[in-house]
Scaffold this motif. Sequence first.
Motif, short mmCIF file in Angstrom:
data_model
loop_
_atom_site.label_atom_id
_atom_site.label_comp_id
_atom_site.label_asym_id
_atom_site.label_seq_id
_atom_site.Cartn_x
_atom_site.Cartn_y
_atom_site.Cartn_z
N LEU A 38 9.20 -17.75 8.03
CA LEU A 38 10.26 -17.62 8.98
C LEU A 38 10.85 -16.23 8.62
N SER A 39 11.20 -15.87 7.31
CA SER A 39 11.84 -14.54 6.81
C SER A 39 10.60 -13.33 6.70
N LEU A 40 9.68 -13.64 6.60
CA LEU A 40 8.30 -12.71 6.66
C LEU A 40 8.31 -12.22 5.33
N GLN A 41 9.16 -12.67 4.44
CA GLN A 41 9.00 -11.78 3.13
C GLN A 41 7.78 -12.43 2.22
N THR A 42 7.32 -11.10 1.52
CA THR A 42 6.03 -11.56 0.85
C THR A 42 6.46 -12.47 -0.19
N MET A 43 5.65 -13.52 -0.31
CA MET A 43 5.60 -14.60 -1.64
C MET A 43 4.47 -14.32 -2.45
N ALA A 44 3.16 -13.88 -2.08
CA ALA A 44 2.21 -13.70 -2.77
C ALA A 44 1.25 -12.85 -2.50
N MET A 45 0.42 -12.06 -3.11
CA MET A 45 -0.64 -11.08 -2.61
C MET A 45 -1.90 -11.38 -3.43
N PHE A 46 -3.03 -10.91 -2.83
CA PHE A 46 -4.21 -11.05 -3.52
C PHE A 46 -4.94 -9.86 -3.07
N TYR A 47 -5.73 -9.11 -3.96
CA TYR A 47 -6.44 -7.89 -3.70
C TYR A 47 -7.97 -8.33 -4.18
N GLY A 48 -8.86 -8.25 -3.14
CA GLY A 48 -10.19 -8.21 -3.39
C GLY A 48 -10.66 -7.17 -4.15
N SER A 49 -12.14 -7.57 -4.54
CA SER A 49 -12.84 -6.50 -5.49
C SER A 49 -12.78 -5.25 -4.98
N SER A 50 -13.00 -4.99 -3.57
CA SER A 50 -13.37 -3.76 -2.94
C SER A 50 -11.72 -2.93 -2.45
N THR A 51 -10.65 -3.88 -2.88
CA THR A 51 -9.47 -3.10 -2.65
C THR A 51 -8.92 -2.42 -3.72
N GLN A 52 -8.46 -1.22 -3.36
CA GLN A 52 -7.75 -0.40 -4.30
C GLN A 52 -6.44 -0.59 -4.32
N ARG A 53 -5.60 -0.72 -5.49
CA ARG A 53 -4.13 -0.68 -5.35
C ARG A 53 -3.45 0.73 -5.37
N PRO A 54 -3.37 1.23 -4.04
CA PRO A 54 -2.60 2.66 -4.04
C PRO A 54 -1.37 2.55 -4.62
#
Length: 831
Positions: free
Chosen positions: A387-403
């Motif tokens: 409903l609020s669209l606030q982020t609750m959790a995140m996952f970064y794949g092996s190919s994902t850089q965390r900018p």
Amino acid sequence: MMDLAYVCEWEKRPKSNHCPSIPLVCAWSCRNLIAFTTDLKNEEEKDLTHMIHILDTEHPWDVHSINSEHSEMITCLEWDQSGSRLLSADADGHVKCWGMSDHLANSWENTVGSMVEGDPIVSLSWLHNGVKLALHVEKSGASSFGDKFSRVKFSPSLTLFGGKPMEGWIAVTISGLVTVSLLKPNGQVLTSTESLCRLRCRVALADIAFTGGGNIVVATSDGSSTSPVQFYKVCVSVVNEKCRIDTEILPSLFMRCTTDPARKDKYPAITHLKFLARDMSEQVLLCASNQMNSIVECWSLRKEGLPVNNIFQQISPVVGDKQPMILKWRILSATNDLDRVSAVALPKLPISLTNTDLKVASDTKFCPGLGLALAFHDGSVHIVHRLSLQTMAMFYGSSTQRPVDEQAIKRQRTAGPSIHFKAMQLSWTSLALVGIDNHGKLSMLRISPSMGHALDMNMSLRHLLFLLEYCMVTGYDWWDILLHVQPNMVQNLVEKLHEEYMRQNAALQQVLSTRIVAMKASLCKLSSCTVARVCDYHAKLFLIAISSTLKSLLRPHFLNTPDKSPGDRLTEICTKITDVDIDKVMINLKTEEFVLEMTTLQSLQQLIQWVGDFVLYLLASLPNQGSPVRPGHSFLRDGASLGTLRELMVVIRIWGLLKPSCLPIYTATSDTQDSMSLLFRLLTKLWLCCRDENHPSEPDETLIDECCLLPSQLLIPNLDWLPISDGIISKLQSKQLVRLQFGKAPGLLGYAGTPPFEVLARAPGQAKIDHLRRLHLGAYPTEECKSCTRCGCVTVLRSPHKATAVKQWEQRWTKNCLCGGLWRRMPASYS
């Protein structure tokens, strides 16, 4: 918060290989079956074969690939409410219904279908069957299941005579047509097509939802954010044996980003349009995108009072609830600029969304069903509040850089397309997420029920227990819950589950009696300390099934007998008469009720033999009762199961008088010894010690001494316990990523090293057994076999018996194993 459990990918072949289909679609059933699509590319013939792949989450490598024979790309996949049938639709207007062949999860066939020739299907759904069970998080501590999970008043989309829901499906085409296909009881398909509105227009995106009153709501968009998102009410009825469709236009909406001057032309295309749930037509999720970014909005349909001009107020004052009302879409929330969204997965858990529930979920950090998943082109996945669209959790794949800065973002975007999910689905408890990426690889992710909040052990147990109870009540598979169970949780979970079960009324306990045993067995597999009890729980399921089958064969001598059946009278008399002499118990029974045909008795000999062997094994293991790692230990304290065995011994004794060859065969040291009488006497003494569950007593030394002498009087049989399951779940507890390959079994995935106890060890070449028919198959079976996806139970696929009584026994596990698991055809390597 989120971590990878396992990945499974295709083997690369030189001339043909699986490539992701466009669009790539997947679906997850309530029985934890996953269906997804690929295109089989044959470089020699330069053509594509549109494939559907179905797998169960416990054996992801054992994928069943179907040549769908769809001439165009597959656009939709949809499971039915039971999780046993699958719909597929393509870009040529064809819809196909797939069902299990021989009730096997890895064998499927096309049964029926429908078509709208040449008109691509953009949305597809089964008609609603009227069953909706809501979870109440704020009542998770209540004792009654009726308080935690309530039946919501919800009408089916269409009903037959007597109110039975009619099966069928509804589809929306790209040209603005809605087509409904109804499955008649005689197997015929009744199809009708109607335009959504008089002025037909292109439909690029659509979704379908249902209302509590039995109506259907369709949302459509032409793909442009400058055009309105249209909504239609669809009513389906049957008139004169013909399907009739009536449509009505509902209020429409424009996305907020198109009316915002700062973003007016920034997001030209609507890329995702989804109702928050199939049975929640009042809330919709919209995503608009450009080449690099996306924005997500959540809207809600509300009733609002229509303002009345003062002039009309003076003529006819509006009082109280007489004020005219209108339906109006209002925006609930919107995100900031995001990376480009590649896939959306919505929760299936029907959690109540009242303010009280949301507050309790926030206070207890218990968030199942509150989050939806967004996959991005940079390879990351976010769980956001529905409903609020606030982020609750995140996952970064092996190919994902965390900018971390703007330059890093630019370098990442210019490096080429990264691996990202093209299709995603959440499990039915929202504790797992499956994603198919742009290289065709399947990834299984765990999602914490607390969304990363630090919880103590008691709170974690409470969360998992609540969802296990939900699966117990609904009959859904609970594999995704087991992903989060650690070995140190198993004992507490089993005990608390039993406590909650015992708080329910007797009628509900009877309905759930086998389901809770199967649930305990699957939990005990996850800890080396409790794995011996897995055998006990499966033996208990087998005993319950045998007892029900044998008692059902008894018939009253006269038709006008009292309301109690012969089986009920048998239980009552065996409970009342505690004599240790089996013949004295028999005298009190009406033996004419036990008369059966000789062929029937002989056909039951394998089941009768198991009962006799099991009683002998339990009594012989009584002197070693201090060793809980041995199978059968829990039966020595289970008064109800010992009472059931005692009743069956009496029945077998009576049948032995009619046909001695049906009696269990014992190897005795003395020819004059009455083995049945001896075992019944010892079994009765043991039963008397624990018949009162509240005040059990220890077996006396005389009974233990007599049981110690049994190996010198009778040959103790080696019971063939269930083999260690070859499933993946016990391998995932270390939280280390497991890499798998489709079509290639990884070998025994159970416990590393030696089995927890030698009785479960199975040497390569050792004789195998049909666990349900109790038939010996030899070391290399020639008959085709099937095994349970949940417990590993093995049985012959085709019945070798013709006797009615045996067919009645086999009917108990034709569709599902005794534990409720699905069947799958055994690979050729089994033999």
